[in-house]
Design an enzyme around this catalytic site. Structure first.
Site, PDB file in Angstrom:
ATOM      1  N   GLY A 201       0.840  -1.195   0.000  1.00  0.00           N
ATOM      2  CA  GLY A 201       0.000   0.000   0.000  1.00  0.00           C
ATOM      3  C   GLY A 201       0.874   1.243   0.000  1.00  0.00           C
ATOM      4  O   GLY A 201       2.010   1.208   0.459  1.00  0.00           O
TER       5      GLY A 201
ATOM      6  N   ARG B 260      -3.636  -2.030  11.133  1.00  0.00           N
ATOM      7  CA  ARG B 260      -3.594  -3.503  11.142  1.00  0.00           C
ATOM      8  C   ARG B 260      -3.421  -4.023  12.562  1.00  0.00           C
ATOM      9  O   ARG B 260      -4.167  -3.610  13.440  1.00  0.00           O
ATOM     10  CB  ARG B 260      -2.466  -4.013  10.250  1.00  0.00           C
ATOM     11  CG  ARG B 260      -2.973  -4.445   8.895  1.00  0.00           C
ATOM     12  CD  ARG B 260      -1.923  -5.245   8.176  1.00  0.00           C
ATOM     13  NE  ARG B 260      -1.542  -4.592   6.943  1.00  0.00           N
ATOM     14  CZ  ARG B 260      -2.175  -4.737   5.797  1.00  0.00           C
ATOM     15  NH1 ARG B 260      -3.201  -5.530   5.705  1.00  0.00           N
ATOM     16  NH2 ARG B 260      -1.783  -4.107   4.728  1.00  0.00           N
TER      17      ARG B 260
ATOM     18  N   ARG C  43      -1.251  -6.316  -3.941  1.00  0.00           N
ATOM     19  CA  ARG C  43      -1.290  -7.780  -4.100  1.00  0.00           C
ATOM     20  C   ARG C  43      -0.074  -8.220  -4.896  1.00  0.00           C
ATOM     21  O   ARG C  43      -0.158  -9.066  -5.777  1.00  0.00           O
ATOM     22  CB  ARG C  43      -2.591  -8.233  -4.736  1.00  0.00           C
ATOM     23  CG  ARG C  43      -2.948  -7.643  -5.942  1.00  0.00           C
ATOM     24  CD  ARG C  43      -3.679  -6.983  -6.817  1.00  0.00           C
ATOM     25  NE  ARG C  43      -2.921  -6.601  -7.990  1.00  0.00           N
ATOM     26  CZ  ARG C  43      -2.452  -5.406  -8.197  1.00  0.00           C
ATOM     27  NH1 ARG C  43      -2.592  -4.466  -7.315  1.00  0.00           N
ATOM     28  NH2 ARG C  43      -1.801  -5.128  -9.297  1.00  0.00           N
TER      29      ARG C  43
ATOM     30  N   ASP D  73       4.835  -0.608  11.857  1.00  0.00           N
ATOM     31  CA  ASP D  73       4.930  -1.941  12.472  1.00  0.00           C
ATOM     32  C   ASP D  73       6.078  -2.788  11.930  1.00  0.00           C
ATOM     33  O   ASP D  73       5.995  -4.017  11.903  1.00  0.00           O
ATOM     34  CB  ASP D  73       3.594  -2.691  12.283  1.00  0.00           C
ATOM     35  CG  ASP D  73       3.255  -2.905  10.819  1.00  0.00           C
ATOM     36  OD1 ASP D  73       3.940  -2.343   9.948  1.00  0.00           O
ATOM     37  OD2 ASP D  73       2.293  -3.637  10.535  1.00  0.00           O
TER      38      ASP D  73
ATOM     39  N   ASP E 199       1.535   2.225   9.334  1.00  0.00           N
ATOM     40  CA  ASP E 199       1.245   1.467  10.564  1.00  0.00           C
ATOM     41  C   ASP E 199       2.405   1.499  11.567  1.00  0.00           C
ATOM     42  O   ASP E 199       2.219   1.209  12.745  1.00  0.00           O
ATOM     43  CB  ASP E 199       0.960  -0.009  10.230  1.00  0.00           C
ATOM     44  CG  ASP E 199      -0.160  -0.171   9.224  1.00  0.00           C
ATOM     45  OD1 ASP E 199      -0.975   0.756   9.109  1.00  0.00           O
ATOM     46  OD2 ASP E 199      -0.214  -1.220   8.555  1.00  0.00           O
TER      47      ASP E 199
ATOM     48  N   THR F  24       5.500   2.374   5.873  1.00  0.00           N
ATOM     49  CA  THR F  24       4.119   2.035   6.221  1.00  0.00           C
ATOM     50  C   THR F  24       3.569   3.066   7.186  1.00  0.00           C
ATOM     51  O   THR F  24       4.297   3.558   8.059  1.00  0.00           O
ATOM     52  CB  THR F  24       3.972   0.639   6.863  1.00  0.00           C
ATOM     53  OG1 THR F  24       2.663   0.546   7.449  1.00  0.00           O
ATOM     54  CG2 THR F  24       4.975   0.362   7.963  1.00  0.00           C
TER      55      THR F  24
ATOM     56  N   ASP G 101       6.006  -4.844   5.651  1.00  0.00           N
ATOM     57  CA  ASP G 101       6.481  -6.181   6.022  1.00  0.00           C
ATOM     58  C   ASP G 101       6.388  -7.195   4.876  1.00  0.00           C
ATOM     59  O   ASP G 101       7.330  -7.942   4.634  1.00  0.00           O
ATOM     60  CB  ASP G 101       5.778  -6.692   7.292  1.00  0.00           C
ATOM     61  CG  ASP G 101       4.272  -6.537   7.222  1.00  0.00           C
ATOM     62  OD1 ASP G 101       3.764  -6.074   6.181  1.00  0.00           O
ATOM     63  OD2 ASP G 101       3.597  -6.892   8.201  1.00  0.00           O
TER      64      ASP G 101
HETATM   65  O1  F6P Z   1      -0.754  -1.309   5.993  1.00  0.00           O
HETATM   66  C1  F6P Z   1      -1.313  -0.075   5.683  1.00  0.00           C
HETATM   67  C2  F6P Z   1      -2.816  -0.137   5.718  1.00  0.00           C
HETATM   68  O2  F6P Z   1      -3.313   1.156   5.405  1.00  0.00           O
HETATM   69  C3  F6P Z   1      -3.419  -0.677   7.002  1.00  0.00           C
HETATM   70  O3  F6P Z   1      -3.407   0.253   8.042  1.00  0.00           O
HETATM   71  C4  F6P Z   1      -4.785  -1.079   6.520  1.00  0.00           C
HETATM   72  O4  F6P Z   1      -5.332  -2.106   7.319  1.00  0.00           O
HETATM   73  C5  F6P Z   1      -4.509  -1.591   5.130  1.00  0.00           C
HETATM   74  O5  F6P Z   1      -3.288  -1.020   4.710  1.00  0.00           O
HETATM   75  C6  F6P Z   1      -5.576  -1.255   4.128  1.00  0.00           C
HETATM   76  O6  F6P Z   1      -5.222  -1.856   2.919  1.00  0.00           O
HETATM   77  P1  F6P Z   1      -5.954  -1.589   1.538  1.00  0.00           P
HETATM   78  O7  F6P Z   1      -5.402  -0.321   0.961  1.00  0.00           O
HETATM   79  O8  F6P Z   1      -5.612  -2.777   0.734  1.00  0.00           O
HETATM   80  O9  F6P Z   1      -7.414  -1.437   1.826  1.00  0.00           O
END
Ligand code: F6P
Length: 331
Positions: free
Chosen positions: A11, A184, A75, A142, A140, A138, A116
């Site tokens: 992302g 997450r 993905r 994390d 997050d 990220t 990650d």
């Molecule tokens: O890892 C970054 C993040 O924004 C998370 O906080 C969230 O759960 C996820 O990606 C959302 O992913 P997507 O953009 O695939 O909806």
């Protein structure tokens, strides 16, 4: 070092473009080295239009720009790529094609800007011979081995602004406002924004909570004369003994999508007699211009990654450590 590649996987996060800019400038000005951009994460290696040369002109004006000029692919797992063959959807392993692509392009290093999942894939590719260097990205925050990732500060800033805004309307209407935040399985965004915004309750995945305790806090505030409350809820938080809440199950390609715990909390509080509204901040946390801190961090990371490449230090990740913060708390 003659030529390096750079890709942005997973992302997006504010600051990706700032890393690209710093890496290109360092590579060209310090080392006289060529830079190749790989589009859409690892996908670019398997696509005819997937690689572009990056020069100084290509990175002008990128510091404040959110997103990524290279495109991202959530993905993008090289070991499970979804493709259509004979009208049927199947998943294939394209890691060998990526290794061939790196060799064909004669890359001395491949800078992988990712979270990650992307960094894990980078290490696997290293084991097959790819000269990867990681840059931790990220919102997050994390990723192990670094105290902070770029994108996190911007997300916390957006989340804090949202809490500030919810405060004024919550107070006016004597309501409880629950704000569901991303992250997450890590509660950093909710924790930092919750503290910065003065949330009354902060729920994070690391500490399962009791719904009754949340209501007890709201009730206590009312008894003290505060007729409104703000609850910051991390998307991965869960009540004691229960499972996390998902809005979509996972499969071979996608990890399960978290979402819905804000509604669970809000519904429960409302059921106990306190008027409640729920806001899901969602992808606003990933968009927009990076904060000055994220631009600074991203710039340092981009330059440091190229310097690692020049020293031949592959299968490493650039990282940050805040020793001074420790001193502030212990003095
Ligand atoms: O890892 C970054 C993040 O924004 C998370 O906080 C969230 O759960 C996820 O990606 C959302 O992913 P997507 O953009 O695939 O909806």
């Amino acid at each position: 070092m003659k030529r390096i590649g750079i890709l942005t996987g997973g992302g997006d996060a504010p600051g990706l473009n700032a890393v690209i800019r710093a890496a290109v400038k360092t590579a060209i000005y310090e080392y006289g080295c060529e830079v190749i951009g790989i589009r859409d994460g690892y996908d670019g290696f398997t696509d005819d239009q997937g690689v572009i040369p990056l020069g100084i002109e290509d990175v002008r004006g990128l510091l404040p720009r959110g997103g990524t000029i290279l495109g991202a692919a959530s993905r993008g797992n090289p070991y499970a790529r979804k493709v259509i063959r004979d009208g049927k959807e199947i998943t294939i392993d394209v890691s060998e094609e990526i290794i061939k692509g790196i060799k064909r392009l004669e890359l001395d290093a491949l800078l992988v800007l990712g979270g990650d999942g992307t960094l894990h894939s980078a290490h696997e590719l290293y084991l097959k011979g790819a000269p990867v260097i990681g840059v931790p990205k990220t919102i997050d925050n994390d990723i192990g081995g670094t105290e902070t990732t770029f994108g996190f500060d911007t997300a916390v800033t957006t989340a804090t602004e949202a809490i500030d805004k919810l405060h004024t309307t919550a107070e006016a209407h004597h309501r409880v406002m629950a704000l569901e935040l991303m992250g997450r399985d890590a509660g950093f965004i909710a924790l930092h924004a919750g503290v910065a915004g003065g949330a009354d309750v902060i729920l994070i995945p690391e500490i399962p909570f009791k719904l009754e305790s949340v209501v007890a806090k709201v009730r206590q505030r009312v008894e003290r004369g505060y007729l409104f409350s703000i609850i910051a809820v991390s998307e991965g938080a869960k009540p004691v003994g229960e499972e996390q809440v998902f809005s979509r199950p996972g499969d071979e390609i996608y990890v399960p999508r978290l979402g819905g715990i804000g509604q669970v909390v809000g519904k429960y509080i409302e059921g106990q007699g306190f008027e409640t509204r729920v806001t899901v901040l969602g992808h606003l946390q990933r968009g927009g211009t990076p904060t000055p801190f994220d631009r600074w961090l991203a710039t340092r990371y981009g330059a440091a990654a190229v310097r690692l490449a020049a020293r031949g230090k592959i299968d490493r990740m650039v990282s940050a450590a805040w020793i001074c913060a420790y001193k502030i708390f212990t003095q």
